[in-house]
Scaffold this motif. Sequence first.
Motif, PDB file in Angstrom:
ATOM      1  N   VAL A  87       1.988   7.793  -4.399  1.00  0.00           N
ATOM      2  CA  VAL A  87       1.424   8.291  -5.656  1.00  0.00           C
ATOM      3  C   VAL A  87       0.305   9.295  -5.356  1.00  0.00           C
ATOM      4  CG1 VAL A  87       0.144   7.634  -7.721  1.00  0.00           C
ATOM      5  CG2 VAL A  87       2.102   6.314  -7.022  1.00  0.00           C
ATOM      6  N   SER A  88      -0.471   9.035  -4.288  1.00  0.00           N
ATOM      7  CA  SER A  88      -1.503  10.010  -3.910  1.00  0.00           C
ATOM      8  C   SER A  88      -0.875  11.351  -3.584  1.00  0.00           C
ATOM      9  CB  SER A  88      -2.288   9.529  -2.694  1.00  0.00           C
ATOM     10  OG  SER A  88      -2.810   8.271  -2.910  1.00  0.00           O
ATOM     11  N   PHE A 132      -0.035  12.965  -6.651  1.00  0.00           N
ATOM     12  CA  PHE A 132      -1.248  13.474  -7.286  1.00  0.00           C
ATOM     13  C   PHE A 132      -1.660  14.806  -6.667  1.00  0.00           C
ATOM     14  CE2 PHE A 132      -5.686  14.025  -8.034  1.00  0.00           C
ATOM     15  CZ  PHE A 132      -5.870  13.568  -9.322  1.00  0.00           C
ATOM     16  N   LEU A 133      -1.568  14.881  -5.329  1.00  0.00           N
ATOM     17  CA  LEU A 133      -1.920  16.140  -4.651  1.00  0.00           C
ATOM     18  C   LEU A 133      -1.067  17.286  -5.180  1.00  0.00           C
ATOM     19  CD1 LEU A 133      -2.438  15.378  -0.876  1.00  0.00           C
ATOM     20  CD2 LEU A 133      -4.103  16.080  -2.547  1.00  0.00           C
ATOM     21  N   ARG A 181       0.814  -1.210   0.000  1.00  0.00           N
ATOM     22  CA  ARG A 181       0.000   0.000   0.000  1.00  0.00           C
ATOM     23  C   ARG A 181       0.847   1.261   0.000  1.00  0.00           C
ATOM     24  NH1 ARG A 181      -5.522   0.473   0.131  1.00  0.00           N
ATOM     25  NH2 ARG A 181      -5.389   1.874   1.908  1.00  0.00           N
ATOM     26  N   PRO A 183       3.344   2.398  -2.027  1.00  0.00           N
ATOM     27  CA  PRO A 183       3.417   3.160  -3.281  1.00  0.00           C
ATOM     28  C   PRO A 183       2.143   3.936  -3.555  1.00  0.00           C
ATOM     29  CG  PRO A 183       4.238   0.958  -3.616  1.00  0.00           C
ATOM     30  CD  PRO A 183       3.651   0.982  -2.246  1.00  0.00           C
ATOM     31  N   GLN A 184       1.005   3.342  -3.171  1.00  0.00           N
ATOM     32  CA  GLN A 184      -0.275   4.012  -3.424  1.00  0.00           C
ATOM     33  C   GLN A 184      -0.351   5.349  -2.692  1.00  0.00           C
ATOM     34  OE1 GLN A 184      -3.603   1.531  -2.485  1.00  0.00           O
ATOM     35  NE2 GLN A 184      -5.035   3.103  -3.134  1.00  0.00           N
TER      36      GLN A 184
END
Lengths: 214, 316
Positions: free
Chosen positions: B300-301, B304-305, B294, B296-297
Amino acid sequence: MRLLVDALIVLLILTNLRLVASSHLAACIYVVALQGLVLGLLPLLVGTDPLTLRACVLSGLTMVLKGIIFPWLLLRALRAVQVRKEMEPLVGYTTSLLVGAVLLALAMWFGRRLPLPVSEASPLMVPLALFTIMIGLFAIVSRRKALTQVLGYLVMENGIYAFGLTFAREEPLLVELGTLLDIFMAVFVMGITIFHISREFDHIDTDRLSLLKD
Amino acid sequence: MNTPSLILPFLALILSPLLVGIVNRTKAFFAGRTGQPLFQLYFDLAKLLRKGAVYSKTTSWIFRAGPVVQLAAAITALFVLPWGGASAPFHFNGDLILLAYLMGLMRFFTVLAALDTGSAFEGMGASREVQFSALAEPALLVGLAAAAHAGHDHIAPPLGNFQGALSLSGIYSSLSMDAWLSSGPALLMVAGALFVVFLAENSRIPFDDPNTHLELTMIHEVMILDHGGPDLAMILYGASLKMWLLGSLTAGLIVPVRTGNAWLDASAVFAGLCFLALLTGVVESTMARLRLLRVPQLLVSAGFLSTLALILLLWR
């Protein structure tokens, strides 16, 4: 006021993101509920300065339907089918986030190029609407569970609603109310259908349903 | 170059182990323990420096060079780091990339030294460290780019010429209350992304557990298992400086105090840093470690922010 509208729009973008990054179905439903509530607030803020009865009715109905009744219907369906998680999405969660970023850039770029007959409340309004529609479509095509697809449908409708808010002053109230009623019926029927699919086949994976023969 | 900007990096050299102390005190408070003293890291460093080092016969000069290069890179980075409104001794356009890559150099030598020992566990930790930092770096750089964009209408007079607009000092001196009022949501997202990077790069929960003793789950700790004595002291001190570096980037953003007086600005940032350390302690006490899959997720979030903030500001 402008800052508040912008903050709400950013919040909406983030709820879209949370939807494609989460595997818990209940969490997804709550995210869509939050999105409905925030969307319900927007007509009060983007309209003309004095609050009209129209805006209040629209806002109140949206919040009650999208923020409370739809989530409640879907949560009931979720309890009935006893599925907790979207186990194997067709597109993984980290990839979904990246796709989300690309879609956002696309929506921004497209929103800038779209000539609109009326001035919008915030320059982010149209990009937000396009992004929400795209995320809804993406959720429909990339997830297996019927429930997530219903959520995708709802999010897509939220996007169309947000697009309509741009023309909030021109659009007649009756059209909005009619749309809300349609969506209500659709979610109601889909909730029941999901329950029946799950009782008949012990799962709600739509890609397995496509293999059925009569 | 004025006096405060010359003195501040040396203050950072003295104060940085305190941050680790604040985090540990907060965790002790939440766990209901008495906990270690606030200045424990200072004591540890003093103790380690008095010890001798043991080197394995399989290691080469890289293993010995690792800690030295790390510490040197961290100290160099301190000299381009602004304290909020107080500018750094050195600033030039694009020094944010220098800062990011000095931290990259630190990481590279940690990883090389870990691989040099030939231990399978250290290789595993090295692989994870590199994977996670590859995802954290875009979040950091894009976030800083967004911050530069948010502030570029509000650059303070001393750095007002366009030359300063892409240096860290220029960016941070322009992030005043005005910048927050005009682009608050975007800056808030950048702050969130930087905080996630701060936690990830400093091997904090939810990315890594600094107290874990299980080689399979460690990331940073496993890479320094073979270091001892002065080498370990250099690594621990370098890690606390890195915490200071990334912490100041976050704290300088969330504390929009720009009075023009360097001492006032710097103390506001220091208060922000202490708050950040406190927050880290709270996060560590209330959250569990994420599963490795979890992580990397979440990174990546954060990326994204940052990207979202940049897009919002570009199309303002």
